[in-house]
Write a protein that holds these residues in place. Structure first.
Motif, PDB file in Angstrom:
ATOM      1  N   UNK A 197      87.780  58.703  15.297  1.00  0.00           N
ATOM      2  CA  UNK A 197      87.014  58.829  14.070  1.00  0.00           C
ATOM      3  C   UNK A 197      85.928  57.754  13.991  1.00  0.00           C
ATOM      4  N   UNK A 198      86.248  56.541  14.410  1.00  0.00           N
ATOM      5  CA  UNK A 198      85.257  55.463  14.401  1.00  0.00           C
ATOM      6  C   UNK A 198      84.122  55.752  15.382  1.00  0.00           C
ATOM      7  N   UNK A 199      84.421  56.439  16.463  1.00  0.00           N
ATOM      8  CA  UNK A 199      83.382  56.783  17.436  1.00  0.00           C
ATOM      9  C   UNK A 199      82.371  57.763  16.854  1.00  0.00           C
ATOM     10  N   UNK A 200      82.779  58.542  15.876  1.00  0.00           N
ATOM     11  CA  UNK A 200      81.838  59.462  15.241  1.00  0.00           C
ATOM     12  C   UNK A 200      80.789  58.698  14.433  1.00  0.00           C
ATOM     13  N   UNK A 201      81.135  57.484  13.997  1.00  0.00           N
ATOM     14  CA  UNK A 201      80.201  56.659  13.242  1.00  0.00           C
ATOM     15  C   UNK A 201      79.279  55.864  14.159  1.00  0.00           C
ATOM     16  N   UNK A 202      79.860  55.360  15.264  1.00  0.00           N
ATOM     17  CA  UNK A 202      79.120  54.434  16.116  1.00  0.00           C
ATOM     18  C   UNK A 202      79.849  54.279  17.439  1.00  0.00           C
ATOM     19  N   UNK A 203      79.106  54.163  18.521  1.00  0.00           N
ATOM     20  CA  UNK A 203      79.727  53.983  19.830  1.00  0.00           C
ATOM     21  C   UNK A 203      80.274  52.564  19.985  1.00  0.00           C
ATOM     22  N   UNK A 204      81.462  52.453  20.544  1.00  0.00           N
ATOM     23  CA  UNK A 204      82.005  51.183  21.027  1.00  0.00           C
ATOM     24  C   UNK A 204      82.587  51.437  22.409  1.00  0.00           C
ATOM     25  N   UNK A 205      82.411  50.462  23.292  1.00  0.00           N
ATOM     26  CA  UNK A 205      82.931  50.629  24.647  1.00  0.00           C
ATOM     27  C   UNK A 205      84.451  50.493  24.694  1.00  0.00           C
ATOM     28  N   UNK A 206      84.982  49.535  23.929  1.00  0.00           N
ATOM     29  CA  UNK A 206      86.426  49.292  23.928  1.00  0.00           C
ATOM     30  C   UNK A 206      86.944  49.102  22.503  1.00  0.00           C
ATOM     31  N   UNK A 207      88.090  49.731  22.234  1.00  0.00           N
ATOM     32  CA  UNK A 207      88.859  49.475  21.026  1.00  0.00           C
ATOM     33  C   UNK A 207      90.121  48.737  21.467  1.00  0.00           C
ATOM     34  N   UNK A 208      90.303  47.508  21.011  1.00  0.00           N
ATOM     35  CA  UNK A 208      91.424  46.685  21.458  1.00  0.00           C
ATOM     36  C   UNK A 208      92.340  46.417  20.268  1.00  0.00           C
ATOM     37  N   UNK A 209      93.616  46.826  20.393  1.00  0.00           N
ATOM     38  CA  UNK A 209      94.587  46.629  19.321  1.00  0.00           C
ATOM     39  C   UNK A 209      95.915  46.129  19.887  1.00  0.00           C
ATOM     40  N   UNK A 210      96.740  45.627  18.977  1.00  0.00           N
ATOM     41  CA  UNK A 210      98.129  45.317  19.271  1.00  0.00           C
ATOM     42  C   UNK A 210      99.001  46.242  18.444  1.00  0.00           C
ATOM     43  N   UNK A 211     100.062  45.677  17.859  1.00  0.00           N
ATOM     44  CA  UNK A 211     100.928  46.337  16.873  1.00  0.00           C
ATOM     45  C   UNK A 211     101.878  47.371  17.459  1.00  0.00           C
ATOM     46  N   UNK A 212     101.435  48.160  18.425  1.00  0.00           N
ATOM     47  CA  UNK A 212     102.264  49.265  18.914  1.00  0.00           C
ATOM     48  C   UNK A 212     103.336  48.819  19.896  1.00  0.00           C
ATOM     49  N   UNK A 213     103.224  47.587  20.418  1.00  0.00           N
ATOM     50  CA  UNK A 213     104.186  47.034  21.373  1.00  0.00           C
ATOM     51  C   UNK A 213     104.230  47.824  22.677  1.00  0.00           C
ATOM     52  N   UNK A 214     103.194  48.589  22.937  1.00  0.00           N
ATOM     53  CA  UNK A 214     103.136  49.385  24.163  1.00  0.00           C
ATOM     54  C   UNK A 214     101.836  49.091  24.887  1.00  0.00           C
ATOM     55  N   UNK A 215     101.872  48.775  26.181  1.00  0.00           N
ATOM     56  CA  UNK A 215     100.618  48.661  26.934  1.00  0.00           C
ATOM     57  C   UNK A 215     100.037  50.046  27.185  1.00  0.00           C
ATOM     58  N   UNK A 216      98.869  50.307  26.598  1.00  0.00           N
ATOM     59  CA  UNK A 216      98.242  51.626  26.683  1.00  0.00           C
ATOM     60  C   UNK A 216      96.781  51.479  27.081  1.00  0.00           C
ATOM     61  N   UNK A 217      96.330  52.363  27.933  1.00  0.00           N
ATOM     62  CA  UNK A 217      94.922  52.418  28.359  1.00  0.00           C
ATOM     63  C   UNK A 217      94.529  53.894  28.321  1.00  0.00           C
ATOM     64  N   UNK A 218      93.836  54.297  27.250  1.00  0.00           N
ATOM     65  CA  UNK A 218      93.547  55.712  27.016  1.00  0.00           C
ATOM     66  C   UNK A 218      92.040  55.928  26.941  1.00  0.00           C
ATOM     67  N   UNK A 219      91.557  56.865  27.739  1.00  0.00           N
ATOM     68  CA  UNK A 219      90.145  57.220  27.743  1.00  0.00           C
ATOM     69  C   UNK A 219      89.844  58.104  26.541  1.00  0.00           C
ATOM     70  N   UNK A 220      88.949  57.639  25.670  1.00  0.00           N
ATOM     71  CA  UNK A 220      88.607  58.395  24.465  1.00  0.00           C
ATOM     72  C   UNK A 220      87.498  59.406  24.726  1.00  0.00           C
ATOM     73  N   UNK A 221      86.534  59.004  25.557  1.00  0.00           N
ATOM     74  CA  UNK A 221      85.468  59.889  26.023  1.00  0.00           C
ATOM     75  C   UNK A 221      84.924  59.314  27.325  1.00  0.00           C
ATOM     76  N   UNK A 222      83.774  59.775  27.758  1.00  0.00           N
ATOM     77  CA  UNK A 222      83.262  59.338  29.060  1.00  0.00           C
ATOM     78  C   UNK A 222      82.968  57.842  29.123  1.00  0.00           C
ATOM     79  N   UNK A 223      82.755  57.197  27.981  1.00  0.00           N
ATOM     80  CA  UNK A 223      82.308  55.801  28.023  1.00  0.00           C
ATOM     81  C   UNK A 223      83.038  54.891  27.037  1.00  0.00           C
ATOM     82  N   UNK A 224      84.183  55.339  26.517  1.00  0.00           N
ATOM     83  CA  UNK A 224      84.908  54.521  25.539  1.00  0.00           C
ATOM     84  C   UNK A 224      86.405  54.602  25.799  1.00  0.00           C
ATOM     85  N   UNK A 225      87.089  53.451  25.641  1.00  0.00           N
ATOM     86  CA  UNK A 225      88.529  53.380  25.874  1.00  0.00           C
ATOM     87  C   UNK A 225      89.256  52.746  24.690  1.00  0.00           C
TER      88      UNK A 225
END
Length: 251
Positions: A197-225
């Motif tokens: 949803x945030x990508x619809x407002x503005x491009x960011x290359x990386x979204x970095x979060x914690x909280x989930x206690x899981x190491x995750x690396x998910x491709x959101x689109x061709x240029x954002x993770x």
């Protein structure tokens, strides 16, 4: 921020020091301090994305007992000129100036945007974002309400207040996040939905979060993770950005 040649940006989250007991968390604290000692050698900056402590409440002249090794190492790092940035999590919502005044560490209560070497980052702890989780969102409004915080501090002696806070952090599922520590599938991951949803407002290359206690690396689109940093309870994972690429690593 322009990252100097040979330097890196480091990210870590969810240490939950003090849980389930201070004695049990001490080996994890020593391991984290050893990591800080290593990364300071080539760190351009260090980002800590919340829940460093399992419970943290600052009174006007009282802060929680313990964590001396961690706090001392952070002071050493910032005194050396390496910036450290802290994002509060759902277990340390009640930070109120101690990190800024004693450790020279800026503290953020909401996600922030940064740019490193022309690469854009959207960084936060991750709690209360995205669809659902309405029970916790209501609880967070109560916990962060200035009147509620004032009453808690004024009516409860710190020894009693800290005991209640620690008990709630461990036992209350909405706070502890025990039910969240499993992968829900990309379509059901609420932080993934939030990032899209945030990508619809503005491009960011990386979204970095914690909280989930899981190491995750998910491709959101061709240029954002979307990256989730995992934790320092089970995975001992952290993120590192060298100016070109972002990696999740295990310590």
């Amino acid at each position: 921020m322009q990252i100097p040649e040979g330097k890196k940006i480091y990210f870590a989250s969810d240490n939950h020091l003090g849980a389930p007991t201070p004695e049990d968390s001490l080996p994890r604290e020593k391991k984290f301090v050893a990591w800080l000692d290593e990364v300071k050698q080539d760190a351009a900056a260090i980002f800590l994305l919340g829940d460093l402590f399992d419970f943290w409440m600052e009174y006007r002249r009282v802060v929680p007992k313990g964590f001396t090794r961690t706090l001392g190492k952070l002071a050493e790092i910032t005194d050396s000129g390496i910036p450290v940035y802290y994002f509060v999590g759902n277990h340390d919502l009640w930070m109120d100036g101690y990190f800024e005044e004693e450790l020279n560490i800026p503290v953020f209560h909401r996600p922030q945007e940064f740019t490193f070497n022309k690469t854009s980052f959207f960084i936060g702890h991750g709690d209360g974002l995205g669809p659902g989780d309405n029970g916790y969102k209501r609880m967070k409004k109560v916990f962060t309400n200035p009147v509620c915080k004032w009453l808690f501090k004024r009516l409860l002696h710190p020894d009693f207040g800290m005991r209640i806070g620690h008990y709630m952090s461990v036992k209350n599922k909405m706070i502890s996040g025990d039910d969240d520590a499993k992968f829900l599938g990309e379509d059901n991951e609420w932080l993934v939905a939030y990032c899209k949803r945030k990508l619809q407002e503005k491009h960011r290359d990386y979204f970095i979060f914690g909280h989930r206690h899981l190491p995750l690396d998910i491709q959101l689109n061709d240029s954002s993770k979307y990256i989730n940093l995992g934790d320092w309870i089970q995975y001992y994972t952290y993120g590192v950005f060298d100016g070109n690429n972002f990696e999740l690593k295990n310590y």
